[in-house]
Design an enzyme around this catalytic site. Structure first.
Site: not given
Length: 329
Positions: A49, A54, A176, A205, A293, A296
């Site tokens: 995404d 951005y 979204q 988020s 990250q 995990e």
């Protein structure tokens, strides 16, 4: 990795998606960005995404470069249109002109022939829905867009859009919104409206802008290298997550860490798994500034939290989570 249908459509998406808001083209260098994308691929993530706005369009370029050697049919590529990408009067919004021009620009930056899900990044009250959905309809007929989505639209806006989409035979399949343990404004109205229309949630988020990572501690300074401390992340953090930097919230988050530990999870894994418990959520978008990250957080895939764990979470955050549907968008 587990895969879910996107709403009532036939499109399967990875239940954890990879997003590059703030990070690519801004917070991390391109080599690190590429490593994060490849870590996502290695972990089974197939849904990526981004958005034209951005990092002032650089995020799309970085993602396109990272994915260009992949078999195109092996992943789902999603981007968005609405926010300004230039200084001209038509370089923004959901007019036919901007949608068409923005789509072609995104295709070039992403180095692809088509977009799997093309989102209206926000609702545009200055343009008729008919104009917007006719433009989407033409892009679908041309094969440049496969499915259409909306981001941060209210339940009423979604219902009106879905009615037009049916009339024009546009596959409107995705919403979204922001969604996390702390931000639950979509539960009362948006999710029921989408369920009626066969629209799935691809939520952003799930860690509440990093608050649910556990890195922000009561009465402690903001950690270095966090989103709150970087020039790229600070403005967004201040706007979106600043409300959570209250002692009572951060104390509650520390209690959530204990619940996660009891469940054999990290706090981020618990937060992502919590979002995925909602049957209307098709995917949760994670971001990363380093491959570790991704490795995990992707472990939250397939986790089913027990009813007792869910009750404990609700008890800890009681009175702290935002639920006002008026704050959608």
């Amino acid at each position: 990795m587990n895969y879910r249908k996107l709403g009532a459509s036939g499109l399967s998406v990875s239940e954890i998606a990879f997003g590059n808001w703030i990070t690519h083209g801004a917070q991390v260098d391109n080599e690190t960005a590429r490593a994060c994308v490849h870590a996502a691929i290695d972990a089974g993530i197939t849904t990526f995404d981004t958005a034209d706005v951005y990092a002032e369009t650089r995020a799309e370029t970085v993602l396109g470069e990272a994915l260009k050697e992949m078999r195109r049919e092996s992943f789902e590529l999603c981007t968005k249109v609405y926010h300004p990408t230039g200084t001209g009067a038509n370089d923004r919004g959901l007019s036919r002109k901007h949608i068409m021009e923005a789509c072609h620009a995104s295709l070039n930056r992403l180095q692809t022939d088509y977009i799997d899900v093309y989102y209206a990044h926000r609702f545009d009250s200055t343009v008729s829905l008919e104009e917007t959905f006719l433009a989407f309809s033409d892009l679908v007929r041309q094969g440049k867009v496969l499915y259409v989505g909306v981001s941060e639209w209210t339940a009423e806006q979604i219902a009106k859009g879905a009615s037009l989409a049916r009339e024009l035979r546009v596959p409107l399949v995705a919403s979204q919104p922001q969604y996390s343990m702390l931000w639950r404004v979509i539960e009362a109205e948006v999710i029921p409206a989408c369920e009626r229309e066969g629209i799935g949630q691809v939520v952003w988020s799930p860690l509440a802008q990093g608050i649910l990572s556990g890195k922000y501690l009561p009465d402690k300074p903001v950690p270095q290298e966090s989103r709150a401390s970087t020039s790229a992340g600070a403005p967004f953090f201040e706007q979106l997550a600043g409300q959570w930097l209250r002692t009572e919230v951060l104390i509650a988050v520390s209690k959530l860490s204990s619940i996660a530990h009891e469940a054999g999870l990290t706090l981020p894994q618990l937060a992502i798994a919590w979002v995925l418990q909602n049957p209307q959520v098709s995917a949760a978008i994670i971001g990363a500034s380093k491959p570790e990250q991704v490795q995990e957080n992707v472990k939250a895939a397939g986790i089913r939290l027990g009813s007792e764990t869910m009750k404990q979470i609700d008890h800890v955050i009681a009175g702290l989570a935002e639920r006002d549907p008026g704050k959608t968008g």
